[in-house]
Structures are given as structure tokens and as C-alpha cells.
Motif scaffolding. Structure first.
Motif, PDB file in Angstrom:
ATOM      1  N   TYR A 104       0.832  -1.200   0.000  1.00 29.24           N
ATOM      2  CA  TYR A 104       0.000   0.000   0.000  1.00 29.24           C
ATOM      3  C   TYR A 104       0.868   1.253   0.000  1.00 29.24           C
ATOM      4  CZ  TYR A 104      -3.812  -3.138   1.140  1.00 29.24           C
ATOM      5  OH  TYR A 104      -4.723  -4.154   1.109  1.00 29.24           O
ATOM      6  N   ILE A 115      -3.705   6.030   3.654  1.00 31.06           N
ATOM      7  CA  ILE A 115      -3.377   5.007   2.666  1.00 31.06           C
ATOM      8  C   ILE A 115      -4.067   5.397   1.373  1.00 31.06           C
ATOM      9  CG2 ILE A 115      -3.593   2.591   2.007  1.00 31.06           C
ATOM     10  CD1 ILE A 115      -3.426   1.827   4.902  1.00 31.06           C
ATOM     11  N   TYR A 118      -7.697   4.529  -0.170  1.00 28.71           N
ATOM     12  CA  TYR A 118      -8.638   4.281   0.926  1.00 28.71           C
ATOM     13  C   TYR A 118      -8.981   5.579   1.640  1.00 28.71           C
ATOM     14  CZ  TYR A 118      -7.846  -0.654   0.258  1.00 28.71           C
ATOM     15  OH  TYR A 118      -7.785  -1.897  -0.295  1.00 28.71           O
TER      16      TYR A 118
END
Length: 162
Positions: A104, A115, A118
Motif C-alpha cells: 500500500y 493510505i 482508501y
């Protein structure tokens, strides 16, 4: 040549390295897929991500050579320089951007972390991987968990789970 970058910009792949290597065994060896079409760019102490569509025309012939890895030689193809225009994935406003071993992309700003894909902005005071998809988080001083598979936060001091 990257047309949107200045000579003073620092440029690397998402893992911070200047070189990218991939072969047929990379997936088996657990090598990180750093998305070589995405470049991490640093300018004036701030970082962002630019995406480049790098495709050579079919009629271009590469210069063939070899590269040594210890006692082992591997073929190397070098293509002519092309000028590429990028597309901004993350603007150059972040204190740091780095792809971690979990695959990530973490981005940091003002002591917070997020992140990529997200979070729209860095929102966590702390972020630490516990399992493949579960991360321990601290958000606005409140402990909790982030489930990346469901993209859902579970805050321990709050009955409103998001």
C-alpha cells in the motif's frame, strides 16, 4: 524525459529506489510491485505521484546488451529517450509518500498518515499493520482498527463505526 518535472526534482519509484527490475520470478520471490508507471516526485520538500504512460512504438528497435548480476549475465534492452507528459495521481503537497512492504502507498502530511485510494487525505495519527487487511489506527486520539478489505473503521471509544 518527464516533461512535467524540473531538473531540481527528486524522482524515484514508489519504493524510493531509482531502478526498477522485474522478471518472471518476481511474483514467486515476493518482490513488491511498485507500479513502474507511477513516479514519486519531490519538489521543494513536498512529494506527489505522477503517472506516465510509457509505450514505445512498434517500429522502435532497442539497443541490445547485457548486464551482470555477480557471475550471471542477463540481456538488457535500452530504448531511445522519449518525452512523456504525466498525469497527477497525488499532488505535490505531502511531507512524504512511500510504498510499504504491505503493497500500500502511505502518504503523510502534518503528522498524519493515510493510505492511498482508501483515504482522501492523511487522517490517522498512527497506522500499523497487524494482519494482511487489519491495521491498528489512532484517529484524533481514539484507538481503533481499520479493515482494508471492507474499507471500514472500528473506533473503540465510539459506537458510530464508519
Amino acid at each position: 524525459m518527464l516533461s512535467d518535472c524540473q531538473p531540481t526534482d527528486s524522482i524515484s519509484f514508489l519504493d524510493g529506489k531509482k531502478e526498477y527490475r522485474c522478471n518472471g520470478n518476481s511474483w514467486f520471490l515476493g518482490d513488491l510491485n511498485v507500479r513502474p508507471e507511477w513516479i514519486r516526485v519531490g519538489r521543494n520538500g513536498k512529494f506527489g505521484i505522477l503517472a506516465y504512460d510509457y509505450k514505445q512504438p512498434n517500429d522502435v528497435e532497442p539497443k541490445e546488451g547485457t548486464v551482470k548480476y555477480g557471475d550471471w549475465e542477463r540481456p538488457l534492452e535500452t530504448y531511445p529517450v522519449r518525452t512523456l507528459k504525466g498525469k497527477t495521481i497525488l499532488p505535490m503537497v505531502y511531507d512524504s509518500i512511500m510504498m510499504h512492504n504491505d503493497g500500500y502507498i502511505y502518504f503523510y502530511k502534518g503528522g498524519k498518515v493515510g493510505i492511498y485510494s482508501y483515504n482522501d487525505a492523511p487522517v490517522y495519527d498512527e497506522l500499523k499493520q497487524s494482519t494482511r487487511y487489519f491495521y491498528h489506527i489512532v484517529k484524533d486520539g481514539v484507538n481503533g482498527w481499520l479493515d482494508l478489505k471492507k474499507n471500514k473503521e472500528y473506533l473503540l471509544n465510539n459506537t458510530d463505526n464508519r
